[in-house]
Design an enzyme around this catalytic site. Structure first.
Site, mmCIF file in Angstrom:
data_model
loop_
_atom_site.group_PDB
_atom_site.id
_atom_site.type_symbol
_atom_site.label_atom_id
_atom_site.label_comp_id
_atom_site.label_asym_id
_atom_site.label_seq_id
_atom_site.Cartn_x
_atom_site.Cartn_y
_atom_site.Cartn_z
ATOM 1 C CG MET A 1 -12.152 -2.806 4.256
ATOM 2 S SD MET A 1 -10.361 -2.393 3.143
ATOM 3 C CE MET A 1 -9.849 -1.275 4.707
ATOM 4 C CG ASP B 1 -5.573 2.164 0.710
ATOM 5 O OD1 ASP B 1 -6.244 2.058 1.053
ATOM 6 O OD2 ASP B 1 -3.653 2.377 1.064
ATOM 7 C CG MET C 1 -11.707 4.337 1.521
ATOM 8 S SD MET C 1 -10.296 3.801 3.062
ATOM 9 C CE MET C 1 -8.642 3.211 1.435
ATOM 10 C CB SER D 1 -1.246 0.009 1.201
ATOM 11 O OG SER D 1 -1.956 1.220 1.096
ATOM 12 C CB SER E 1 2.163 -0.592 8.717
ATOM 13 O OG SER E 1 1.307 -0.238 8.692
ATOM 14 C CG HIS F 1 -3.839 -1.092 -2.238
ATOM 15 N ND1 HIS F 1 -5.050 -1.832 -2.565
ATOM 16 C CD2 HIS F 1 -4.456 -0.334 -0.742
ATOM 17 C CE1 HIS F 1 -5.660 -1.374 -1.790
ATOM 18 N NE2 HIS F 1 -5.510 -0.469 -0.523
ATOM 19 C CG MET G 1 -8.157 7.552 1.535
ATOM 20 S SD MET G 1 -7.523 7.214 3.852
ATOM 21 C CE MET G 1 -6.554 5.926 4.084
ATOM 22 C CG ASP H 1 -6.508 -2.798 2.688
ATOM 23 O OD1 ASP H 1 -5.603 -3.045 3.175
ATOM 24 O OD2 ASP H 1 -7.170 -1.596 1.434
ATOM 25 N N GLY H 2 -5.458 -4.764 5.769
ATOM 26 C CA GLY H 2 -5.945 -4.209 6.882
ATOM 27 C C GLY H 2 -4.996 -5.130 8.049
ATOM 28 N N GLY H 3 -3.636 -4.090 8.244
ATOM 29 C CA GLY H 3 -3.292 -5.547 9.584
ATOM 30 C C GLY H 3 -2.675 -6.437 9.169
ATOM 31 C CG HIS I 1 -9.154 0.740 -1.461
ATOM 32 N ND1 HIS I 1 -8.993 0.336 0.233
ATOM 33 C CD2 HIS I 1 -10.782 0.941 -1.458
ATOM 34 C CE1 HIS I 1 -9.520 0.055 1.290
ATOM 35 N NE2 HIS I 1 -10.896 0.533 0.559
HETATM 36 C C1 DX5 Z 1 -6.656 1.603 5.084
HETATM 37 C C2 DX5 Z 1 -5.932 1.132 3.827
HETATM 38 C C3 DX5 Z 1 -5.207 0.214 3.804
HETATM 39 C C4 DX5 Z 1 -3.782 0.502 4.725
HETATM 40 C C5 DX5 Z 1 -3.496 -1.116 5.140
HETATM 41 O O1 DX5 Z 1 -7.873 2.113 5.104
HETATM 42 O O2 DX5 Z 1 -6.974 0.608 3.226
HETATM 43 O O3 DX5 Z 1 -4.352 0.026 3.149
HETATM 44 O O4 DX5 Z 1 -2.897 1.538 4.002
HETATM 45 O O5 DX5 Z 1 -2.357 0.025 6.172
HETATM 46 P P1 DX5 Z 1 -1.188 -1.530 7.177
HETATM 47 O O6 DX5 Z 1 -1.022 -2.561 6.514
HETATM 48 O O7 DX5 Z 1 -0.582 -0.387 7.530
HETATM 49 O O8 DX5 Z 1 -2.934 -1.714 8.273
HETATM 50 ZN ZN ZN Z 2 -6.521 0.355 0.851
#
Ligand code: DX5
Ligand code: ZN
Length: 223
Positions: free
Chosen positions: A138, A36, A69, A9, A199, A34, A38, A176-178, A67
């Site tokens: 998610m 994001d 959002m 990401s 991350s 990827h 926003m 996606d996420g963590g 993505h």
């Molecule tokens: C959250 C994003 C993710 C995020 C993932 O809104 O859609 O793509 O960047 O980051 P990590 O892997 O740190 O959760």
């Molecule tokens: Zn994302």
């Protein structure tokens, strides 16, 4: 076991040198980029738009995945297609008739993806399953990187895989996420095939390449 796609990401990249980071992601052996997007409305944060994808398009041959959002994805599909995105995700929460937008995305030659937030049920997905290429579940609330993985989403991933096996076996599940080696193992066991990861990869003390290898190593042991 299905081939696993790793999608770093760019939200977690060093924004001062995005072009370099895009090249480093490719050199590290990852598969997709990827992005994001926003808008400060659907989520609080504001990130970047199609101009950034367009600029990086010239720096990389990797699949560029956006993505959205954003509150009104219909307004932006054309500009992301024009910018060179290869796939587009829209959030289920903001569209009453996802089929129309998914069809529009496909008609522009992109893969069409539908995103479900952790608390959004997948009810009705069977009806439009043949119109999605990707289903993103998610595993954190959208809006920021670096949040803690929500294991409570795992049963929904299994349920989605079962549903897609029946109604569109070609569709792939994205998470996606963590994501890190530990959570990736559970995610892949549950049916995820595309791992978005921010991350863990960009903050890896030994660098992106080692991060990508550890992630692949972890999921390689599954199945
Ligand atoms: C959250 C994003 C993710 C995020 C993932 O809104 O859609 O793509 O960047 O980051 P990590 O892997 O740190 O959760
Ligand atoms: Zn994302």
């Amino acid at each position: 076991m299905a081939e696993i796609t790793i999608a770093p990401s760019m939200l977690c990249a060093d924004f001062r040198r995005l072009g370099e980071q895009a090249r480093e992601v490719a050199e590290a052996g990852a598969d997709w980029l990827h992005f994001d997007i926003m808008d400060g409305w659907f989520v609080d944060n504001i990130t970047f738009g199609p101009l950034v994808i367009e600029a990086l398009r010239g720096e990389t041959k990797l699949h560029c995945n956006a993505h959205l959002m954003v509150g009104n994805p219909a307004r932006h599909i054309g500009s992301f297609a024009q910018a060179g995105a290869d796939s587009l995700f829209i959030q289920r929460e903001v569209v009453t008739q996802p089929a129309h937008l998914l069809a529009e995305i496909r008609s522009l030659g992109l893969l069409a993806g539908l995103v479900f937030n952790p608390a959004t049920p997948i009810a009705g997905l069977e009806v439009i399953a043949d119109q999605v290429d990707l289903v993103l579940l998610m595993t954190v609330e959208p809006g920021a990187a670096g949040q803690e993985f929500m294991p409570s989403v795992l049963p929904k991933i299994r349920q989605t895989r079962e549903l897609l096996d029946e109604f569109n076996p070609e569709a792939r599940i994205v998470v996606d996420g963590g994501v890190d080696p530990d959570t990736a193992r559970e995610l892949v066991t549950s049916g995820a095939e595309i791992l978005i990861c921010g991350s863990y990869l960009f903050d890896h003390p030994e660098g992106l390449t080692v991060g990508v290898q550890s992630l692949r190593g972890a999921v390689g042991e599954v199945g």
